[in-house]
Design a protein around this motif. Structure first.
Motif, PDB file in Angstrom:
ATOM      1  N   PRO A 230       0.785  -1.013  -0.150  1.00  0.00           N
ATOM      2  CA  PRO A 230       0.093   0.051  -0.094  1.00  0.00           C
ATOM      3  C   PRO A 230       0.924   1.225   0.074  1.00  0.00           C
ATOM      4  N   LYS A 231       1.992   1.194   0.683  1.00  0.00           N
ATOM      5  CA  LYS A 231       2.757   2.545   0.547  1.00  0.00           C
ATOM      6  C   LYS A 231       3.357   2.615  -0.741  1.00  0.00           C
ATOM      7  N   LEU A 232       3.348   1.958  -1.658  1.00  0.00           N
ATOM      8  CA  LEU A 232       3.802   2.140  -3.107  1.00  0.00           C
ATOM      9  C   LEU A 232       2.553   2.274  -3.966  1.00  0.00           C
ATOM     10  N   ASP A 233       1.626   1.390  -3.941  1.00  0.00           N
ATOM     11  CA  ASP A 233       0.559   1.265  -4.624  1.00  0.00           C
ATOM     12  C   ASP A 233      -0.509   2.491  -4.354  1.00  0.00           C
ATOM     13  N   ASP A 234      -0.828   2.662  -3.239  1.00  0.00           N
ATOM     14  CA  ASP A 234      -1.887   3.746  -3.057  1.00  0.00           C
ATOM     15  C   ASP A 234      -1.297   4.956  -3.041  1.00  0.00           C
ATOM     16  N   MET A 235      -0.018   5.450  -2.874  1.00  0.00           N
ATOM     17  CA  MET A 235       0.315   6.718  -3.155  1.00  0.00           C
ATOM     18  C   MET A 235       0.488   6.912  -4.830  1.00  0.00           C
ATOM     19  N   ALA A 236       1.004   5.918  -5.396  1.00  0.00           N
ATOM     20  CA  ALA A 236       0.865   6.233  -6.827  1.00  0.00           C
ATOM     21  C   ALA A 236      -0.819   6.261  -7.429  1.00  0.00           C
ATOM     22  N   LEU A 237      -1.530   5.611  -6.949  1.00  0.00           N
ATOM     23  CA  LEU A 237      -2.861   5.538  -7.429  1.00  0.00           C
ATOM     24  C   LEU A 237      -3.602   7.052  -6.878  1.00  0.00           C
ATOM     25  N   LEU A 238      -3.247   7.548  -5.984  1.00  0.00           N
ATOM     26  CA  LEU A 238      -3.585   8.832  -5.553  1.00  0.00           C
ATOM     27  C   LEU A 238      -3.373   9.733  -6.634  1.00  0.00           C
ATOM     28  N   GLU A 239      -2.352   9.797  -7.069  1.00  0.00           N
ATOM     29  CA  GLU A 239      -1.973  10.902  -8.219  1.00  0.00           C
ATOM     30  C   GLU A 239      -2.694  10.326  -9.633  1.00  0.00           C
ATOM     31  N   ALA A 240      -2.601   9.057  -9.866  1.00  0.00           N
ATOM     32  CA  ALA A 240      -2.973   8.490 -11.060  1.00  0.00           C
ATOM     33  C   ALA A 240      -4.571   8.796 -11.489  1.00  0.00           C
ATOM     34  N   LEU A 241      -5.252   8.685 -10.050  1.00  0.00           N
ATOM     35  CA  LEU A 241      -6.637   8.962 -10.304  1.00  0.00           C
ATOM     36  C   LEU A 241      -7.237  10.194 -10.422  1.00  0.00           C
ATOM     37  N   LYS A 242      -6.170  11.051  -9.946  1.00  0.00           N
ATOM     38  CA  LYS A 242      -6.399  12.565 -10.421  1.00  0.00           C
ATOM     39  C   LYS A 242      -6.098  13.039 -11.739  1.00  0.00           C
ATOM     40  N   SER A 243      -5.525  12.337 -12.347  1.00  0.00           N
ATOM     41  CA  SER A 243      -4.785  12.392 -13.834  1.00  0.00           C
ATOM     42  C   SER A 243      -5.920  12.076 -14.924  1.00  0.00           C
TER      43      SER A 243
END
Length: 323
Positions: A230-243
Motif C-alpha cells: 500500500p505504501k507504493l501502490d496507494d500513493m501512486a493511485l492517489l496521483e493517477a486517479l487525479k490525472s
C-alpha cells in the motif's frame, strides 16, 4: 499509428527493391485500420498487412509483375460489391491504399533510431516528388492525407506505467508493446531490478507517486499498480486517479480492493475519482497464472480504450497473487 518497419532497411541495404503500401482511407467493415503498413520485397517477401490477407496476394502479384510506377500511386480495392467479394473484403468494405516505391534508406534508419529513443515522429511524403521528411509528432496525432501530402505518425503514442517490477510486470512488459504501448516501470525496491534484460522498457527512478506526476499522464496513458504494498501502490493511485489517464488499475482481491478504496477516500479524492479505479484489475476470464492475469489486464485496458464496457471481475480472480 505505430507500425514496425524492421525488415525494410536490411532489404534495401541488400539491394532489393521494396514497395511500401499504406492504408489511407477505409469505408465499411475494413479489416485493418488507417495507417496500417505492408512492405513487399521484389521477390514477393512480405512484412505487415493492409487487409488481414484479403488483398495482399493481389498486391504481391502486381509487385512481381512490375506494375507500379516510379512515383507513389493511389489504388482502391472493393469499389463494387463484386470486387469486394472477389478480394474477400467483409460487408462490402473498401480500402484506399498508397503504394510507394522505396529508394532512400536514410529516412528509414533515422525513423527507427528515433522510435528506439521513444520519440514521436511523423513521416511526410510528397506524392509529386516522392520526397520524405521526418518531423516531430505528438500524442493523439493521426494519419492525414490531402491528396498531395501524406502525414503518417510513428512512435509510442500509448503508454503503460507499471508500478512494481515483479513477474507479472515482466510478463505485461513483453505483451504490451505488441498492442502499441511504450512500457514504463517504477519500483524503488532494488531487488526487483533483475530479470528485465532484453525487455524494451524505460525505468523510472523515484517513488511511484512522484513518477506518476513526473510523466504527466494523459488520455493515452494507462497506470497499473502491481506491488501489493500500500505504501507504493496507494500513493501512486492517489496521483493517477487525479490525472487524465484513460485507465488506472490495481491488483488484488475484491476484499483488498474495497479496503484500498476506503483508504483512498481518506485523502483528497472524490467519489468519481475513486470510481475510476479498476480493482480487482482485469477482465473475468478465470485467470490464475501471471500470463493469464496479464492477458486479462491488457484485455480490459483495450476494452476501456475502445469505449467497450468491461465485464465485472469475480472475487477469485487474481487472489492467488495475494489477498
Amino acid at each position: 499509428m505505430i507500425e514496425k518497419t524492421s525488415s525494410i532497411l536490411p532489404w534495401l541495404q541488400s539491394h532489393h527493391a521494396v514497395t511500401l503500401v499504406t492504408v489511407i482511407e477505409t469505408w465499411g467493415s475494413a479489416p485493418r485500420p488507417v495507417g496500417s503498413l505492408m512492405a513487399v520485397r521484389d521477390d514477393g517477401l512480405v512484412e505487415g498487412s493492409v487487409s488481414g490477407g484479403c488483398v495482399e496476394d493481389d498486391l504481391v502479384r502486381r509487385v512481381l509483375r512490375g506494375e507500379w510506377p516510379a512515383q507513389p500511386q493511389l489504388v482502391t480495392y472493393g469499389v463494387s460489391r463484386d470486387e469486394a467479394a472477389r478480394f474477400g473484403l467483409p460487408c462490402g468494405g473498401t480500402l484506399r491504399l498508397l503504394v510507394e516505391p522505396l529508394r532512400d534508406a536514410g529516412w528509414i534508419a533515422e525513423l527507427q533510431a528515433r522510435i528506439a529513443r521513444h520519440e514521436l515522429v511523423a513521416r511526410r511524403l510528397d506524392l509529386a516528388t516522392g520526397a520524405v521528411e521526418l518531423v516531430p509528432s505528438f500524442r493523439g496525432d493521426r494519419l492525414q492525407f490531402d491528396g498531395q501530402t501524406l502525414h503518417a505518425p510513428f512512435g509510442p503514442q500509448w503508454r503503460l506505467l507499471l508500478i512494481g517490477g515483479g513477474q507479472l510486470s515482466q510478463v505485461m512488459a513483453q505483451m504490451a508493446p505488441l498492442l502499441g504501448y511504450q512500457v514504463l516501470v517504477c519500483d524503488p525496491r532494488r531487488q526487483y531490478r533483475s530479470g528485465w534484460e532484453g525487455l524494451d522498457v524505460v525505468w523510472q527512478e523515484g517513488m511511484p507517486d512522484d513518477v506518476v506526476v513526473a510523466i504527466q499522464p494523459d488520455a493515452h496513458t494507462a497506470i497499473v499498480a502491481l506491488t501489493h504494498d500500500p505504501k507504493l501502490d496507494d500513493m501512486a493511485l492517489l496521483e493517477a486517479l487525479k490525472s487524465p489517464a484513460f485507465y488506472v488499475g490495481a491488483l488484488g482481491s475484491k476484499a483488498n480492493s474495497q479496503k484500498r478504496r476506503e483508504r483512498l477516500a481518506l485523502f483528497d479524492l472524490g467519489e468519481a475519482e475513486i470510481a475510476r479505479l479498476h480493482g480487482p484489475v482485469g477482465l473475468s476470464i478465470g485467470s490464475r497464472t501471471p500470463g493469464e492475469i496479464a492477458v486479462s489486464i491488457l484485455a480490459e485496458m483495450t476494452a476501456v480504450k475502445n469505449a467497450i464496457r468491461p465485464l465485472a471481475q469475480p472475487d477469485s480472480v487474481g487472489c492467488h497473487a495475494g489477498r
